[in-house]
Write a protein that holds these residues in place. Structure first.
Motif, short mmCIF file in Angstrom:
data_model
loop_
_atom_site.label_atom_id
_atom_site.label_comp_id
_atom_site.label_asym_id
_atom_site.label_seq_id
_atom_site.Cartn_x
_atom_site.Cartn_y
_atom_site.Cartn_z
N UNK A 364 0.75 -1.23 0.13
CA UNK A 364 -0.14 -0.04 -0.28
C UNK A 364 1.07 1.71 0.41
N UNK A 365 1.80 0.72 0.94
CA UNK A 365 3.23 2.13 1.20
C UNK A 365 3.61 2.60 -0.45
N UNK A 366 4.35 1.70 -0.82
CA UNK A 366 4.58 1.91 -3.08
C UNK A 366 3.60 2.85 -3.59
N UNK A 367 2.21 1.69 -3.40
CA UNK A 367 0.86 2.20 -4.34
C UNK A 367 0.62 3.25 -4.15
N UNK A 368 0.62 4.16 -3.06
CA UNK A 368 0.25 5.49 -2.71
C UNK A 368 1.29 6.10 -3.27
N UNK A 373 0.93 9.16 5.34
CA UNK A 373 -0.34 9.20 5.11
C UNK A 373 -0.72 8.28 5.74
N UNK A 374 -0.29 6.63 4.47
CA UNK A 374 -1.02 5.53 4.93
C UNK A 374 -0.65 5.04 6.09
N UNK A 375 0.72 5.52 6.74
CA UNK A 375 1.30 4.79 8.13
C UNK A 375 0.39 5.80 9.21
N UNK A 400 -5.72 -3.19 3.29
CA UNK A 400 -5.11 -2.72 2.58
C UNK A 400 -4.71 -1.68 1.42
N UNK A 401 -5.25 -2.35 0.77
CA UNK A 401 -5.77 -1.40 -0.62
C UNK A 401 -7.18 -0.22 -0.28
N UNK A 402 -7.74 -0.53 0.25
CA UNK A 402 -8.89 0.71 0.34
C UNK A 402 -8.03 1.67 1.51
N UNK A 403 -6.93 1.54 2.26
CA UNK A 403 -6.33 2.40 2.68
C UNK A 403 -5.15 3.27 1.89
N UNK A 404 -4.98 2.58 1.23
CA UNK A 404 -4.02 2.87 -0.07
C UNK A 404 -5.01 4.10 -0.62
N UNK A 405 -6.23 4.29 -0.92
CA UNK A 405 -6.93 4.79 -1.17
C UNK A 405 -7.01 5.93 -0.89
N UNK A 406 -7.62 5.80 0.71
CA UNK A 406 -8.14 6.66 1.18
C UNK A 406 -6.58 8.03 1.20
#
Ligand code: ADP
Ligand code: ZN
Ligand code: MG
Length: 508
Positions: A364-368, A373-375, A400-406
């Protein structure tokens, strides 16, 4: 998987609350120092048992995973499980041990109904590995706790004393666990407080679980710990006589049991008594330990080399192959993640709680757009709600991909923090991921500059004192205006645009 909320801040309070009433004064307590050494048994996650082809799994109907070898029937011969050796070696290397090229299996003889062979295959004077260590936090620095040895052995079966209709008069035996591959990890007597023991166990479990050789599940008995503890007057070099506390089934209970046991021993010594070497059992309901057997009744295991197994040879080449499978271990991973994503030490701890979680976070961190902000979202929005709903991370409705989107929506100013919170609430309420919830709700956002400007003008007009402060150079007051407008817009103002317009107006 352990509970998600593993962080332990008020350890001592916990311990005291769980221990029986203690009468020792802090002054007397301070005159003594405790010495602690731990023996930890870990079940290995192999498909089959250590010396036969029976399935190695928890929870099967009693006595269904058994064969002549693990039942110890006459003439049956053990064959060592290659996978078990690889797992034990991997664990040894992860714990900084030296792996012996040639180790020797031995018979440890004792009589017990759950041990049909009458002996356990173990290792004695030539264990698989020695001279390891684990680092635990020690104020601002670290302390090394030595590992004396790591050896391979097999588990025994299980006696079922309770829970069956005729338990009052009978004990049953389930031999499914007989022959399950174990490693036993014996520490040096290097720990000085129950908290240090707790830290050691936490790190040990974390490392073991990261290597994938065990699930470390204490409830199911795949990780078990015996705690040895003695006390000595501060400044004295010679160790006192130790007691061994057995059968404690959580790290918290171990800490509580140690705390109780230390005070018991100090009281004994203070009142002119003498600690006797013995095995004690911890009763978690009472928070006390009780004597089980003394040294005089201790087992003499009459170890001798196992005649049915040749010495175990782990060649340099094999060891290198095994070492190549070593995953990044938690401590190293935390350090790298702190550097790579600019996250805090505390974030790094939460995010590496399990290897799967850390993998997901990193994806997620790499995608965001902004890993921090993910953390932050994980720490603030996710952790809190998981705790409140008493859910494990694996059960989280928000992926986690939901978190990345948020995180990206927040980063682009498309969602205010209030809207973000509302969406997370909905995810947990409806048990749905962030993506679908966002699509459905599409929270209203005021992105029209003139509307926002009117709102800003109103707030500026109503707060002349703050405007004055800002113009005198206190630029942080801008946040006050942003907050006020956000409130007036019921959290719907586009945060990025709002920030920009507030500064523009104030600087005008
Ligand atoms: P035993 O012979 O009773 O099995 P060991 O010397 O093999 O004892 O040690 C078993 C465990 O007890 C080890 O983890 C060791 O660090 C710890 N230990 C040994 N002596 C003491 C002591 N005096 N106080 C506390 N722990 C001890
Ligand atoms: Zn078998
Ligand atoms: Mg010993």
């Amino acid at each position: 998987m352990g509970s998600f909320a593993t962080s332990e801040t008020n350890g001592l309070n916990w311990t005291r609350a769980m221990a029986a009433a203690l009468t020792l004064s802090p002054e007397v307590r301070a005159k003594y120092e405790a010495v602690i050494g731990l023996e930890v048994h870990v079940q290995l996650l192999t498909e089959t048992k250590a010396f036969c082809g029976c399935a190695n799994k928890f929870g099967a109907p009693p006595n269904t995973n058994v064969c002549p070898v693990c039942l110890g029937l006459p003439g049956a011969l053990p064959v060592l499980n290659r996978r078990a050796v690889e797992f034990a070696t991997l664990a040894s290397l992860a714990l900084n041990c030296e792996v012996r090229e040639r180790s020797v299996f031995a018979r440890k003889n004792y009589f017990y109904p759950d041990l049909p062979k009458g002996y356990q295959i173990s290792q004695f004077d030539k264990p698989l590995a020695e001279f390891g260590w684990i680092e635990v936090p020690n104020g601002d620095s670290k302390k090394r706790i030595g590992i004396t040895r790591l050896h391979m052995e097999e588990d025994a079966g299980k006696s079922l004393h309770d829970g069956l209709p005729d338990s009052a008069t009978r004990t049953y035996v389930d031999l499914n666990r007989c022959g399950t591959p174990l490693i036993e990890i014996v520490s040096e007597p290097d720990m000085r407080t129950p908290d240090e023991a707790y830290e050691y166990l936490t790190r040990l479990k974390e490392i073991i679980v990261y290597t994938g050789v065990s699930d470390g599940n204490m409830e199911e008995g795949s990780l078990r710990c015996d705690a040895n503890v003695s006390v000595r007057p501060r400044g004295q070099e010679k160790f006192g006589t130790k007691a061994e506390v057995k059968n404690v089934n959580s790290f918290r209970f171990i800490r509580a049991a140690l705390e109780y046991e230390i005070e018991r021993q100090i009281e004994l010594v203070e009142s002119g008594g003498r600690v006797v070497q013995e095995t004690r059992l911890y009763n978690a309901n009472e928070g006390r330990t009780y004597s089980m057997r003394s040294k005089e009744q201790a087992h003499d295991y009459r170890y001798f080399p196992e005649p049915d197994l040749p010495p175990l040879i782990v060649t340099e080449k094999w060891k290198t192959e095994i070492a190549a499978r070593m995953p990044e271990l938690p401590e190293a991973r935390r350090a790298r993640m702190i550097a790579e994503y600019g996250i805090s030490e505390q974030d790094a701890h939460t995010l590496t709680a399990t290897r799967a979680f850390a993998d997901q976070f990193e994806a997620a961190a790499r995608a965001a757009k902004n890993p921090r902000r993910v953390a932050n979202l994980v720490q603030s929005e996710l952790t809190m709600r998981l705790k409140a709903a008493n859910l494990e991370l694996e059960q989280s409705p928000v992926s986690m991909s939901g978190i990345a989107l948020a995180a990206d929506l927040a980063e682009d100013g498309k969602l205010s923090s209030k809207q973000l919170k509302q969406l997370f609430d909905l995810c947990f309420e409806k048990n749905q991921d962030f993506g679908p919830i966002y699509e459905r709700e599409k929270p209203q956002q005021i992105s029209d500059a003139s509307t926002l400007e009117r709102m800003i003008d109103d707030v500026i007009a109503a707060n002349p004192a703050q405007v004055e402060q800002y113009r005198k150079g206190k630029k942080t007051v801008a946040a006050f205006f942003v907050g006020q407008v956000m409130k007036a817009s019921k959290g719907q103002a586009n945060p990025a645009l709002l920030n920009e317009l507030v500064t523009k107006k104030l600087d005008a």
